[in-house]
Structures are given as C-alpha cells and as structure tokens.
Design a protein around this motif. Structure first.
Motif, PDB file in Angstrom:
ATOM      1  N   LEU A 148      27.839   1.973  -6.125  1.00  0.00           N
ATOM      2  CA  LEU A 148      26.172   1.911  -5.779  1.00  0.00           C
ATOM      3  C   LEU A 148      26.113   2.539  -4.399  1.00  0.00           C
ATOM      4  N   ARG A 149      25.098   3.222  -3.918  1.00  0.00           N
ATOM      5  CA  ARG A 149      24.726   3.570  -2.611  1.00  0.00           C
ATOM      6  C   ARG A 149      23.261   2.710  -2.472  1.00  0.00           C
ATOM      7  N   VAL A 150      23.099   2.000  -1.425  1.00  0.00           N
ATOM      8  CA  VAL A 150      22.022   1.319  -1.160  1.00  0.00           C
ATOM      9  C   VAL A 150      21.581   1.522   0.296  1.00  0.00           C
ATOM     10  N   ASN A 151      20.218   1.827   0.386  1.00  0.00           N
ATOM     11  CA  ASN A 151      19.986   2.051   2.087  1.00  0.00           C
ATOM     12  C   ASN A 151      19.482   0.661   2.743  1.00  0.00           C
ATOM     13  N   ARG A 152      19.246   0.721   4.076  1.00  0.00           N
ATOM     14  CA  ARG A 152      19.029  -0.531   4.660  1.00  0.00           C
ATOM     15  C   ARG A 152      17.872  -1.188   4.285  1.00  0.00           C
ATOM     16  N   LEU A 153      16.840  -0.618   3.497  1.00  0.00           N
ATOM     17  CA  LEU A 153      15.692  -1.380   2.938  1.00  0.00           C
ATOM     18  C   LEU A 153      16.089  -2.093   1.702  1.00  0.00           C
ATOM     19  N   GLY A 154      17.360  -1.724   1.178  1.00  0.00           N
ATOM     20  CA  GLY A 154      17.878  -2.511  -0.172  1.00  0.00           C
ATOM     21  C   GLY A 154      17.239  -1.441  -1.238  1.00  0.00           C
ATOM     22  N   VAL A 155      16.912  -0.329  -1.152  1.00  0.00           N
ATOM     23  CA  VAL A 155      16.531   0.545  -2.100  1.00  0.00           C
ATOM     24  C   VAL A 155      17.840   1.125  -2.835  1.00  0.00           C
ATOM     25  N   SER A 193      24.176  -5.733  10.680  1.00  0.00           N
ATOM     26  CA  SER A 193      24.002  -6.396  11.882  1.00  0.00           C
ATOM     27  C   SER A 193      25.398  -6.530  12.513  1.00  0.00           C
ATOM     28  N   SER A 194      26.284  -7.033  11.430  1.00  0.00           N
ATOM     29  CA  SER A 194      27.805  -7.393  11.831  1.00  0.00           C
ATOM     30  C   SER A 194      28.739  -6.005  11.843  1.00  0.00           C
ATOM     31  N   ALA A 195      28.053  -4.877  11.028  1.00  0.00           N
ATOM     32  CA  ALA A 195      28.961  -3.962  10.971  1.00  0.00           C
ATOM     33  C   ALA A 195      30.420  -3.914  10.364  1.00  0.00           C
ATOM     34  N   LEU A 206      32.764  -7.544  -5.706  1.00  0.00           N
ATOM     35  CA  LEU A 206      31.822  -6.451  -4.992  1.00  0.00           C
ATOM     36  C   LEU A 206      32.426  -6.386  -3.505  1.00  0.00           C
ATOM     37  N   LEU A 207      32.538  -5.150  -2.936  1.00  0.00           N
ATOM     38  CA  LEU A 207      32.826  -4.895  -1.631  1.00  0.00           C
ATOM     39  C   LEU A 207      31.674  -4.141  -1.099  1.00  0.00           C
ATOM     40  N   VAL A 208      31.044  -4.607  -0.208  1.00  0.00           N
ATOM     41  CA  VAL A 208      29.804  -4.073   0.352  1.00  0.00           C
ATOM     42  C   VAL A 208      30.341  -3.518   1.771  1.00  0.00           C
ATOM     43  N   THR A 209      30.255  -1.822   2.028  1.00  0.00           N
ATOM     44  CA  THR A 209      30.974  -1.313   2.982  1.00  0.00           C
ATOM     45  C   THR A 209      29.637  -0.600   3.775  1.00  0.00           C
ATOM     46  N   PRO A 210      29.211  -0.944   5.023  1.00  0.00           N
ATOM     47  CA  PRO A 210      28.260  -0.261   5.637  1.00  0.00           C
ATOM     48  C   PRO A 210      28.421   1.015   6.181  1.00  0.00           C
ATOM     49  N   VAL A 211      27.616   2.112   6.192  1.00  0.00           N
ATOM     50  CA  VAL A 211      28.026   3.327   6.724  1.00  0.00           C
ATOM     51  C   VAL A 211      27.017   3.546   7.646  1.00  0.00           C
ATOM     52  N   LEU A 212      27.065   3.027   8.712  1.00  0.00           N
ATOM     53  CA  LEU A 212      25.933   3.085  10.004  1.00  0.00           C
ATOM     54  C   LEU A 212      25.369   3.998  10.283  1.00  0.00           C
ATOM     55  N   ASN A 213      26.091   5.462  10.535  1.00  0.00           N
ATOM     56  CA  ASN A 213      25.344   6.366  10.959  1.00  0.00           C
ATOM     57  C   ASN A 213      24.626   7.305  10.036  1.00  0.00           C
ATOM     58  N   SER A 214      24.434   6.745   8.857  1.00  0.00           N
ATOM     59  CA  SER A 214      23.594   6.978   7.658  1.00  0.00           C
ATOM     60  C   SER A 214      22.646   6.338   7.213  1.00  0.00           C
TER      61      SER A 214
END
Length: 267
Positions: A146-153, A189-191, A207-215
């Motif tokens: 899955l891909r989820v944006n910063r707002l949780g969408v 926040s933790s990156a 589940l592994l949640v990986t942030p893609v900060l630049n996007s």
C-alpha cells in the motif's frame, strides 16, 4: 546583412542541438542533415542529402504514419501546423530504436520545406517499461502493498491488501482510522521504519511502514505470518506438554524413592 549574420547563427544552433534536425522537401528528399543526425543514424551528411527520408531514417512500420502526418498539413492548409508523433527509426547498421518526431513546415520564398526534429526516446521508453513492470509486480504480488500519504489517504493498494482494507473499514482514496493516522505522524517525525502486527479475522499480518520523506508518503509492506504464529503456538504447546511430562516423571521417581526408604528404614 541580417540573412548573412542569421545563417551562421542558425547553423550553429542546428549543429549544437541534442536532437537530430533533418530538413526535407515536399518530395520527402533530405536537403539538410545536422551533425547530431550523423551520430544518431550513422550516415555522413553528404551521403544522406538527396535520399528519401522515410526509406533512410524510419522503420517500415512508420512509413505510412509519416506520410499521413505530412498529408494532414496539406489538409489543414495552415502555416502554423506542427505535429509530434512517436515512431520507429532505423540506423545504418539496421538497429531500430523509438523516436519522437516533431514536424514543422517552413514556407520559403521559392519552396516549402519541412524541418523534422528527431528525439531519441529509448531511455524514456526503458523507464516507462520499468515503471510498468514495477506496477505490475506490486499488483500481482501475493503480499499486501500500500501507499499512504501524510494525511492518511490510501493512494494505492494492490489486490492482496483487501483483508487490511476490510480491517480498517476503508477503500482506496479514503482515509485510515485515527489511530493509524497518528502512527503515521510519528513515523514521519522519526523518519524511521515502523513494524507492527495485526489480526484480520483468523489471519495475522506483519506490517512494515517505510516513510518516503521527499514524496510525503509511506509504503506499507504486509506479510501473512499466520502459519508462522500457528507453528510458534504449537511449539509452545508441545514444550509445555514436555515440561508437564517431565514433572510427572520426577514426581514418580521421588515417590518410588520414598517408598523404598519407608520399607527399609535406617536402623
């Protein structure tokens, strides 16, 4: 004077262009061939001039498309006409490659010519194929992606993600529950990656949640670990049975020893 000074400038621009620039007449014969075209197709300028553009430059499958593109200019009757199309080009060594042609008519005093800008799009096509392959890979993956944006969408969810979507009570394009949105804020926040487990009916997912900060989005990679957890549970059950049996055996040995001592008391 303007023509004399302008011609060297135009020639310099043509020679410095990263695209092949080929000028043809109304009969499709080549009248100009810049240095980039020489490198791209393997022909010397003098050898290319006078040759039929389609026969020399384009693959057989693109001959009709090029002819139709020129025909549409005559039908429109507009000097502002310009068209861009993807076609297949062919080098002197017979290797083919994808190109984008931009055709621009130029009306001179004595005749009409067409300037054809040829842009090699091999790299772009490879990138598109890689993107398509990646998209196909995730869609066909037996594990949730899955891909989820910063707002949780939820921006994307493959078919295997259906149990997770059902658990969250949402669909693609909708927002995750409050708890999960808060967790995403912490992840951003933790990156750092965040790992967790959840139960969906009778199935357990890691589940592994990986942030893609630049996007500004996270990728969520799921893995069905139901079988693993069941095996661990069975192993713990077996271990408890062994401990229980060992305890009973020890108690039996102690009872036998006590009986012997009772039957043969020390005088």
């Amino acid at each position: 004077v303007a023509e004399e000074t302008g011609r060297p400038i135009m020639e310099a621009i043509m020679e410095a262009s990263l695209d092949a620039i080929i000028t043809i007449g109304e009969t499709q014969r080549i009248v100009e061939f810049n240095s980039t075209a020489e490198k791209m197709f393997g022909y010397r300028r003098l050898d290319a001039i006078g040759k039929d553009f389609s026969q020399l430059i384009l693959g057989p499958g693109s001959h009709k498309a090029f002819k139709d593109a020129l025909g549409s200019f005559y039908e429109s009757g507009s000097n502002a006409f310009e068209t861009r199309q993807e076609m297949t080009a062919i080098r002197k060594n017979k290797n083919t490659f994808p190109v984008e042609l931009a055709i621009k008519p130029i009306l001179l005093k004595e005749r009409l010519v067409f300037t054809v800008y040829v842009h090699n799009i091999s790299n772009r096509k490879r990138a598109e194929q890689e993107i398509s392959s990646l998209a196909k890979f995730t869609s066909e993956s037996p594990s949730p992606v899955l891909r989820v944006n910063r707002l949780g969408v939820i921006l994307y969810a493959n078919t295997a993600s259906a149990p997770l979507l059902q658990y969250w009570g949402c669909e693609r394009g909708q927002t995750l529950p409050v708890y999960w949105r808060k967790r995403l804020v912490e992840v951003f926040s933790s990156a750092h990656d965040w790992e967790t487990e959840l139960m969906c009916d009778s199935r357990t997912f890691s589940l592994l949640v990986t942030p893609v900060l630049n996007s500004d989005y996270v990728n969520i990679y799921g893995r069905d670990i139901t079988a693993v957890r069941q095996a661990e549970s069975q192993a713990r059950g077996h271990a408890q049975e062994v401990v229980h049996e060992c305890g009973l055996s020890t108690i039996g040995e102690m009872a036998t020893g006590l009986a012997d001592e009772t039957n043969q008391p020390v005088s």
